[in-house]
Design a protein around this motif. Structure first.
Motif, PDB file in Angstrom:
ATOM      1  N   LEU A 105       0.836  -1.196   0.000  1.00  0.00           N
ATOM      2  CA  LEU A 105       0.000   0.000   0.000  1.00  0.00           C
ATOM      3  C   LEU A 105       0.872   1.248   0.000  1.00  0.00           C
ATOM      4  O   LEU A 105       1.781   1.378   0.813  1.00  0.00           O
ATOM      5  CB  LEU A 105      -0.907   0.012   1.238  1.00  0.00           C
ATOM      6  CG  LEU A 105      -1.767  -1.218   1.468  1.00  0.00           C
ATOM      7  CD1 LEU A 105      -2.589  -1.046   2.737  1.00  0.00           C
ATOM      8  CD2 LEU A 105      -2.663  -1.503   0.286  1.00  0.00           C
ATOM      9  N   TYR A 106       0.602   2.155  -0.921  1.00  0.00           N
ATOM     10  CA  TYR A 106       1.275   3.448  -1.012  1.00  0.00           C
ATOM     11  C   TYR A 106       0.206   4.520  -0.882  1.00  0.00           C
ATOM     12  O   TYR A 106      -0.794   4.482  -1.587  1.00  0.00           O
ATOM     13  CB  TYR A 106       1.987   3.616  -2.361  1.00  0.00           C
ATOM     14  CG  TYR A 106       3.117   2.640  -2.568  1.00  0.00           C
ATOM     15  CD1 TYR A 106       4.413   2.969  -2.199  1.00  0.00           C
ATOM     16  CD2 TYR A 106       2.887   1.395  -3.139  1.00  0.00           C
ATOM     17  CE1 TYR A 106       5.455   2.072  -2.392  1.00  0.00           C
ATOM     18  CE2 TYR A 106       3.921   0.492  -3.329  1.00  0.00           C
ATOM     19  CZ  TYR A 106       5.200   0.842  -2.952  1.00  0.00           C
ATOM     20  OH  TYR A 106       6.227  -0.047  -3.135  1.00  0.00           O
ATOM     21  N   CYS A 107       0.422   5.468   0.005  1.00  0.00           N
ATOM     22  CA  CYS A 107      -0.578   6.499   0.282  1.00  0.00           C
ATOM     23  C   CYS A 107      -0.823   7.372  -0.953  1.00  0.00           C
ATOM     24  O   CYS A 107       0.112   7.797  -1.628  1.00  0.00           O
ATOM     25  CB  CYS A 107      -0.130   7.358   1.458  1.00  0.00           C
ATOM     26  SG  CYS A 107      -1.372   8.572   1.936  1.00  0.00           S
ATOM     27  N   ASP A 108      -2.108   7.643  -1.217  1.00  0.00           N
ATOM     28  CA  ASP A 108      -2.520   8.449  -2.361  1.00  0.00           C
ATOM     29  C   ASP A 108      -2.952   9.862  -1.984  1.00  0.00           C
ATOM     30  O   ASP A 108      -3.571  10.553  -2.805  1.00  0.00           O
ATOM     31  CB  ASP A 108      -3.685   7.769  -3.096  1.00  0.00           C
ATOM     32  CG  ASP A 108      -3.259   6.533  -3.862  1.00  0.00           C
ATOM     33  OD1 ASP A 108      -2.229   6.594  -4.549  1.00  0.00           O
ATOM     34  OD2 ASP A 108      -3.952   5.504  -3.768  1.00  0.00           O
ATOM     35  N   CYS A 109      -2.625  10.316  -0.771  1.00  0.00           N
ATOM     36  CA  CYS A 109      -3.028  11.679  -0.399  1.00  0.00           C
ATOM     37  C   CYS A 109      -2.213  12.686  -1.225  1.00  0.00           C
ATOM     38  O   CYS A 109      -1.173  12.355  -1.796  1.00  0.00           O
ATOM     39  CB  CYS A 109      -2.848  11.913   1.103  1.00  0.00           C
ATOM     40  SG  CYS A 109      -1.155  12.204   1.650  1.00  0.00           S
ATOM     41  N   ASP A 110      -2.699  13.916  -1.280  1.00  0.00           N
ATOM     42  CA  ASP A 110      -2.030  14.951  -2.076  1.00  0.00           C
ATOM     43  C   ASP A 110      -0.592  15.199  -1.607  1.00  0.00           C
ATOM     44  O   ASP A 110       0.308  15.395  -2.421  1.00  0.00           O
ATOM     45  CB  ASP A 110      -2.819  16.259  -2.025  1.00  0.00           C
ATOM     46  CG  ASP A 110      -4.133  16.170  -2.788  1.00  0.00           C
ATOM     47  OD1 ASP A 110      -4.242  15.314  -3.696  1.00  0.00           O
ATOM     48  OD2 ASP A 110      -5.055  16.956  -2.483  1.00  0.00           O
ATOM     49  N   GLU A 111      -0.384  15.180  -0.303  1.00  0.00           N
ATOM     50  CA  GLU A 111       0.967  15.423   0.233  1.00  0.00           C
ATOM     51  C   GLU A 111       1.943  14.329  -0.201  1.00  0.00           C
ATOM     52  O   GLU A 111       3.056  14.605  -0.635  1.00  0.00           O
ATOM     53  CB  GLU A 111       0.917  15.503   1.757  1.00  0.00           C
ATOM     54  CG  GLU A 111       2.257  15.811   2.384  1.00  0.00           C
ATOM     55  CD  GLU A 111       2.181  15.857   3.899  1.00  0.00           C
ATOM     56  OE1 GLU A 111       3.235  15.650   4.526  1.00  0.00           O
ATOM     57  OE2 GLU A 111       1.098  16.100   4.450  1.00  0.00           O
ATOM     58  N   CYS A 112       1.529  13.074  -0.094  1.00  0.00           N
ATOM     59  CA  CYS A 112       2.419  11.964  -0.448  1.00  0.00           C
ATOM     60  C   CYS A 112       2.659  11.880  -1.956  1.00  0.00           C
ATOM     61  O   CYS A 112       3.785  11.637  -2.391  1.00  0.00           O
ATOM     62  CB  CYS A 112       1.853  10.640   0.053  1.00  0.00           C
ATOM     63  SG  CYS A 112       2.056  10.395   1.833  1.00  0.00           S
TER      64      CYS A 112
END
Length: 68
Positions: A10-17
């Motif tokens: 799992l790789y975070c998809d938030c705007d910051e990441c």
């Protein structure tokens, strides 16, 4: 003998990441006997995983919703 398992990365998809130029997004790895088992463990740790298996967000990260 056959030994089988399922691994979910799992790789975070938030705007910051996703906007990082250096480093990498928050990452997690889960191993289980099925996708459902891996996601159940990830959600227990605070990960948010979309029902369509396309996006996920690390614990405490803001969920970004794309307006298409």
């Amino acid at each position: 003998m056959i030994a089988a398992n399922y691994t979910a990365h799992l790789y975070c998809d938030c705007d910051e990441c996703t906007g990082k130029q250096w480093g990498s997004p928050d990452f997690a790895e889960y191993v289980g006997n099925s996708w459902a088992q891996c996601v159940k463990e990830a959600r227990a740790d605070g990960w948010r995983v979309s029902a369509d298996r396309v996006r996920c967000f690390a614990p405490g990260h803001k969920i970004s919703r794309n307006k298409s």
